[in-house]
Scaffold this motif. Structure first.
Motif, PDB file in Angstrom:
ATOM      1  N   SER A  49      -7.315  -6.666   3.939  1.00 34.61           N
ATOM      2  CA  SER A  49      -6.733  -5.397   4.392  1.00 34.61           C
ATOM      3  C   SER A  49      -6.963  -5.202   5.876  1.00 34.61           C
ATOM      4  CB  SER A  49      -7.367  -4.222   3.657  1.00 34.61           C
ATOM      5  OG  SER A  49      -7.112  -4.280   2.294  1.00 34.61           O
TER       6      SER A  49
ATOM      7  N   GLY B 293      -7.358   9.200   2.698  1.00 33.88           N
ATOM      8  CA  GLY B 293      -6.443   9.190   3.837  1.00 33.88           C
ATOM      9  C   GLY B 293      -7.151   9.186   5.175  1.00 33.88           C
TER      10      GLY B 293
ATOM     11  N   THR C  92      -9.963   3.433   1.471  1.00 37.20           N
ATOM     12  CA  THR C  92      -9.136   2.702   0.522  1.00 37.20           C
ATOM     13  C   THR C  92      -7.912   3.459   0.049  1.00 37.20           C
ATOM     14  OG1 THR C  92     -10.574   3.533  -1.191  1.00 37.20           O
ATOM     15  CG2 THR C  92     -10.994   1.313  -0.421  1.00 37.20           C
ATOM     16  N   GLY C  93      -7.961   4.759   0.000  1.00 39.61           N
ATOM     17  CA  GLY C  93      -6.816   5.399  -0.658  1.00 39.61           C
ATOM     18  C   GLY C  93      -6.634   6.852  -0.330  1.00 39.61           C
TER      19      GLY C  93
ATOM     20  N   GLU D  98      -2.205   5.437   2.857  1.00 41.15           N
ATOM     21  CA  GLU D  98      -3.268   4.442   2.883  1.00 41.15           C
ATOM     22  C   GLU D  98      -3.196   3.618   4.161  1.00 41.15           C
ATOM     23  OE1 GLU D  98      -3.107   3.853  -1.925  1.00 41.15           O
ATOM     24  OE2 GLU D  98      -2.727   2.122  -0.639  1.00 41.15           O
ATOM     25  N   ARG D  99      -1.963   3.243   4.517  1.00 40.22           N
ATOM     26  CA  ARG D  99      -1.765   2.409   5.697  1.00 40.22           C
ATOM     27  C   ARG D  99      -2.333   3.115   6.936  1.00 40.22           C
ATOM     28  NH1 ARG D  99       2.491   3.093   9.260  1.00 40.22           N
ATOM     29  NH2 ARG D  99       2.933   1.343  10.667  1.00 40.22           N
TER      30      ARG D  99
ATOM     31  N   PRO E  62      -9.424  -1.789   0.593  1.00 41.36           N
ATOM     32  CA  PRO E  62      -9.098  -2.100  -0.808  1.00 41.36           C
ATOM     33  C   PRO E  62      -9.000  -3.583  -1.137  1.00 41.36           C
ATOM     34  CG  PRO E  62      -7.179  -1.223   0.325  1.00 41.36           C
ATOM     35  CD  PRO E  62      -8.314  -1.128   1.272  1.00 41.36           C
TER      36      PRO E  62
ATOM     37  N   SER F 224       0.896  -1.168   0.000  1.00 44.83           N
ATOM     38  CA  SER F 224       0.000   0.000   0.000  1.00 44.83           C
ATOM     39  C   SER F 224       0.924   1.204   0.000  1.00 44.83           C
ATOM     40  CB  SER F 224      -0.938   0.021   1.215  1.00 44.83           C
ATOM     41  OG  SER F 224      -0.210   0.234   2.403  1.00 44.83           O
ATOM     42  N   THR F 225       0.422   2.347   0.444  1.00 44.99           N
ATOM     43  CA  THR F 225       1.302   3.500   0.611  1.00 44.99           C
ATOM     44  C   THR F 225       1.210   3.929   2.067  1.00 44.99           C
ATOM     45  OG1 THR F 225      -0.432   5.101   0.239  1.00 44.99           O
ATOM     46  CG2 THR F 225       0.728   4.297  -1.724  1.00 44.99           C
TER      47      THR F 225
ATOM     48  N   HIS G  78      -6.099   2.859   6.838  1.00 41.98           N
ATOM     49  CA  HIS G  78      -6.579   1.498   7.152  1.00 41.98           C
ATOM     50  C   HIS G  78      -6.463   1.215   8.633  1.00 41.98           C
ATOM     51  CE1 HIS G  78      -5.044   0.317   2.863  1.00 41.98           C
ATOM     52  NE2 HIS G  78      -6.085   1.126   2.841  1.00 41.98           N
TER      53      HIS G  78
ATOM     54  N   SER H 124      -4.033  -4.770   8.803  1.00 38.97           N
ATOM     55  CA  SER H 124      -3.980  -3.458   9.450  1.00 38.97           C
ATOM     56  C   SER H 124      -3.811  -3.592  10.959  1.00 38.97           C
ATOM     57  CB  SER H 124      -5.246  -2.661   9.151  1.00 38.97           C
ATOM     58  OG  SER H 124      -5.343  -2.461   7.774  1.00 38.97           O
TER      59      SER H 124
END
Ligand code: SF4
Ligand code: SF4
Ligand code: FES
Ligand code: FES
Lengths: 678, 172
Positions: A514, A482, A478-479, A351-352, A510, A347-348, A355, A518
């Motif tokens: 996930s 944030g 999901t993205g 995103e992390r 996503p 992920s990025t 999540h 997380s």
């Protein structure tokens, strides 16, 4: 729960729920009264007239032939399905429904799991007296997924009741009248609904069948099946993949009452191609040389030891996958613990964070997350944070049930989506701007009943939210929205909740697991791992199931992995495995077992199809072998899930005992856990 | 193509109901008049647009009712009931006679565009079975020797009783 009443069925007294229809009561009791048009999710239509039974309102009162599906149970009712008049009626009825049927069971894909076959035998119809010519139809090309064979239709209307009434699609209809009723599209063309595959299941005969299965057909009784979970999104639909010989043949929804119940989306149903694909990894490789998996594991272990000895702590790292099970990711984390390495997940960084925040709110019971059947019950819905129709299709179908009931829907999405047509209002804004709009709604809630809001969209949403009895907010975690969006949705819910009125909140994720990853302890941001691989600080990188990490763009060609030894544990020969120095192949999702956590934090167990393949170990098993080869085997027995993940100890011990046909295990119901956002 | 005036009129009509779709049948009737007694694909699209009912469903309505036509139909429409009472009283013979007289089969239109012959389920005239209906007029019980007379009478009428048909080329 409504009141209990007593009804007599075939001379035996039973308890039943007042107001339910007689047919459903009989089916629940295990009494098979023949029927076609009734479907538990689609309700009663009284269209086929097959469920006839003699029903009397009470002792001493005359019984009449009535349609059981159209009759609500009342106390004292007497139902007789064996009465000769009813039996005779049903037999004649089947004869009439079969008038035009082509009697082509030997070449019909439905054969062996056909409701029409079963009901015809059950009603003892076997001789057709009809001497008129049969009516025949021209079939349509309905696109890549569904095969059409109209002559087999018995006009139960289930297809249009599902497609049009239930799933709100408008390109499948019913045409004509009397003896020439046709179910199809206005003209040839692909069905556009995301849920078209369910026609295969709802149609009691072979009118709509699965084109993909048709291409590799075998009789359903020859299929081997395994209770599994769909790997394609965070809803976690229960599915039943079926295989024969060496290949996966088809996927069907698996009945359950807490997640997807009867249906599934086309993406999941027709998305099993990766199992049979040509790019499956079938043999192990180390430094360019092919070898057995055992040997590759031994050599990989040696190399990892050398690297740790030469470069010390922190020189090895791993990337886990939201497309892999809890077991596989746990084994990966344990491997890193053994080597004092570092790890992150695909992920990025942004995103992390989102999540983790969302998963923590759910795990700690700070938000009330509805199951799909509960989503259907809401009387107000706000969707924010992405295109739910693509990212969590079955949740879209659940929202459609609220629309049918007349509940208002508000949408904030990056671009126009399919649900917009049903929304009271839809606002299109880039994900990073959406948190502000959600906050506007929260502000507007303070003066919800006043007119003249500065933001009319927020004003309208707030006033509908203020008056709803069972409101819900569905937010994509999901993205690009944030952590700000996750928090904005939570604040709005916190403001909307009143003691007498809960406000539910869904965060969808996503990928399949996930939620599970997380909850990992001590993982790093994928951004820092990426950086350290690129600047050469990390000397060995283990990549778990990159092929299943749906659209992860990293590793890619743009930045070479400088002097980094890469190990790919994967089922699919994607980018990671092609470039890796060590390739350790594993079984794909549908061939193996494990546990995954869906958007609710519901741990669900899945099992694997026994496909005879060169590689049968799951990625978790491969990693555990690697740990053993490192001489750290005893750590495996010592480690519990709650050592690696932020989950309650009670849940940790229950995960191993989960049955695939259970309701799963909700994390919020096991024990309070502390905030995991680090 | 329909005129803007007709479109405005029909759109306005749908607006009279709490739900626009209620106006659909009326819209379709008017469009059928406009297009000379049948509904081409264009008319289905226009009805969908005006009433807000999806095209597929409009097609469903158009094919459900006996008096909507999806192909060009004759100046006069003759329907023969083949439902239970009429069947028992010999509708087969009546249909055969009509077919012979007109030189067409059930479901067809005479080459001169004068007659379309169709089967129908129950005209609600069961006590006078066998029954047929020619344009707006019911006949029953029908005997074989009445057929010639009915056809000749109908053919001699300068205007069909289906008003719609006579307005074929009239601007609306
Ligand atoms: S196509 Fe299938 S589901 Fe539809 S009416 Fe016919 S038998 Fe029923
Ligand atoms: S909604 Fe998601 S989990 Fe369910 S079938 Fe579709 S892709 Fe699979
Ligand atoms: S199931 Fe009752 S009428 Fe069809
Ligand atoms: S059966 Fe012919 S008119 Fe009713």
């Amino acid at each position: 729960m409504s009141a209990k009443i007593k009804i007599t069925v075939n001379g035996v007294m039973h308890e039943a729920e007042a107001g339910r229809n007689i047919l459903q009561i009989l089916l629940d009791l295990g009494i098979m009264l023949p029927h076609f048009c009734y479907h538990e999710a689609l309700g009663a239509a009284g269209a086929c007239r097959l469920c006839a039974a003699m029903i009397s309102p009470g002792a001493g009162k005359p019984a009449r032939l009535e349609m059981a599906c159209m009759t609500r149970a009342e106390d004292g009712m007497i139902v007789d399905i064996t009465n000769p008049q009813a039996v005779d009626f049903r037999e004649k009825l089947i004869e009439e429904l079969m008038l035009n049927h082509p009697h082509d069971c030997p070449v019909c894909d439905e054969g062996g799991e056909c409701m029409l076959q079963d009901m015809t035998v059950l009603c003892r119809h076997q001789h057709r007296r009809n001497r008129f010519p049969k009516r025949t139809w021209r079939n349509q090309d309905l696109g890549p997924h569904i095969h059409h064979e109209m002559n087999r239709c018995i006009t139960c209307y289930r297809c249009v009741r599902f497609y049009r009434d239930y799933a709100l699609g408008d390109d499948l209809g019913v045409f004509g009248s009397r003896g020439r009723v046709y179910f199809g599209r206005m003209r040839d063309g692909a069905l556009v609904s995301e849920f078209s595959g369910n026609l295969v299941d709802v149609c009691p005969t072979g009118v709509f069948t699965d084109k993909h299965f048709r291409a590799v057909y075998c009789r359903p009784w020859d299929l081997q099946t395994a209770p599994s979970i769909c790997p394609h999104c965070s809803v976690g639909c229960n599915v039943l993949p079926g295989s024969r010989h060496k290949t996966l043949r088809r996927i069907k929804p698996r009945r359950n009452h807490t997640v997807n119940r009867f249906f599934m989306c086309d993406h999941g149903r027709f998305g099993g191609g990766f199992v049979n694909a040509d790019n499956r990894l079938t043999s192990a490789r180390f430094d360019g040389a092919g070898m057995s998996l055992d040997d590759a594991i031994t050599q990989t272990a040696e190399r990892l030891k050398e690297i740790v000895q030469t470069h010390g702590r922190g020189a090895v790292a791993a990337i886990g996958s939201p497309g892999a099970s809890l077991e596989a990711n746990a084994a990966l984390i344990l491997l890193m613990k053994t080597l004092e390495g570092r790890f992150a997940f695909f992920s990025t960084g942004a995103e992390r964070a989102a999540h983790k925040r969302a998963a923590a709110l759910i795990a700690n019971g700070q938000v009330d997350t509805p199951s799909l059947p509960e989503v259907e019950q809401a009387d107000f819905t706000l969707i924010v944070g992405g295109d739910i129709t693509r990212e969590a299709p079955m949740m879209d179908l659940a929202v459609r049930q609220t629309i049918r009931a007349g509940a208002p829907l508000f949408i904030i999405s990056p671009q126009a989506g399919k649900l917009d047509a049903f929304a009271k209002a839809a606002r299109h804004a880039a994900l990073p701007e959406q948190a502000a709009i959600v906050s506007n709604i929260a502000q507007a809630l303070d003066h919800a009943l006043m007119t003249g809001q500065p933001d009319p969209f927020a004003g309208a949403a707030a006033s509908a939210l203020a008056t709803a009895k069972r409101p819900q907010i569905l937010c994509g975690a999901t993205g690009a929205g944030g952590i700000a969006l996750v928090d904005a949705a939570h604040s709005l819910v916190a403001k909307a909740v009143r003691p007498e009125r809960p406000c539910r909140l869904v965060y969808w994720f996503p990928a399949m697991n996930s939620f599970g990853i997380s909850l990992a302890r001590n993982d790093e941001s994928p951004d820092t791992i990426k950086q350290d691989v690129e600047n050469g600080r990390i000397k060995a990188l283990t990549i778990l199931e990159h092929g299943a990490s749906l659209d992860s763009e990293w590793p890619d060609d743009s930045k070479p992995m400088k002097s980094c030894f890469t190990i790919a544990v994967d089922a699919i020969a994607g980018k990671a495995a092609t470039d890796a120095d060590a390739v350790l192949p594993c079984a794909s999702h549908y061939e193996t077992f494990g546990t995954v956590m869906n958007y609710e934090g519901r741990a669900q167990r899945f099992e694997g199809l026994p496909l005879p393949r060169p590689v049968t170990w799951s990625s978790a098993e491969v990693l555990l072998k690697l740990i053993e080869a490192l001489g750290a085997g005893e750590a495996i027995n010592r480690t519990e899930y709650h050592d690696l993940f932020e989950i309650p100890a009670t849940m940790s011990s229950l995960i191993g005992t989960l049955a695939p046909d259970s309701e799963g295990l909700l994390i919020r119901s096991t024990a309070a856990v502390r905030e995991v956002v680090g | 193509m329909i005129s803007d005036a007709l479109k405005v009129q029909l759109t306005g009509h749908c607006g009279h109901y709490p739900s626009r779709r209620v106006g659909l049948i009326f819209v379709m009737q008017k469009l059928q008049e406009h297009y000379g007694g049948w509904l081409p694909e264009e008319a289905i699209r226009e009805a969908a647009e005006i009433s807000g009912v999806p095209e597929t469903e409009v097609e469903g309505v158009a094919t459900f009712y006996n008096w909507f036509f999806r192909e060009p139909a004759g100046r006069h429409i003759i329907v023969v009931c083949d439902s239970i009472s009429c069947y028992l009283c010999g509708c087969d013979r009546i249909a055969a006679n009509l077919e012979r007289k007109l030189g067409i089969k059930l479901g067809e239109t005479t080459p001169d565009g004068m007659f379309t012959l169709l089967p129908v389920v129950c005209l609600g005239n069961c006590d006078k079975a066998p029954s047929i209906m020619v344009d707006d007029e019911l006949y029953g019980p029908v005997t074989a020797d009445m057929i010639d007379e009915i056809i000749e009478k109908t053919a001699s009428e300068t205007h069909g009783t289906r008003r719609a048909h006579d307005e074929r080329n009239r601007p609306v």
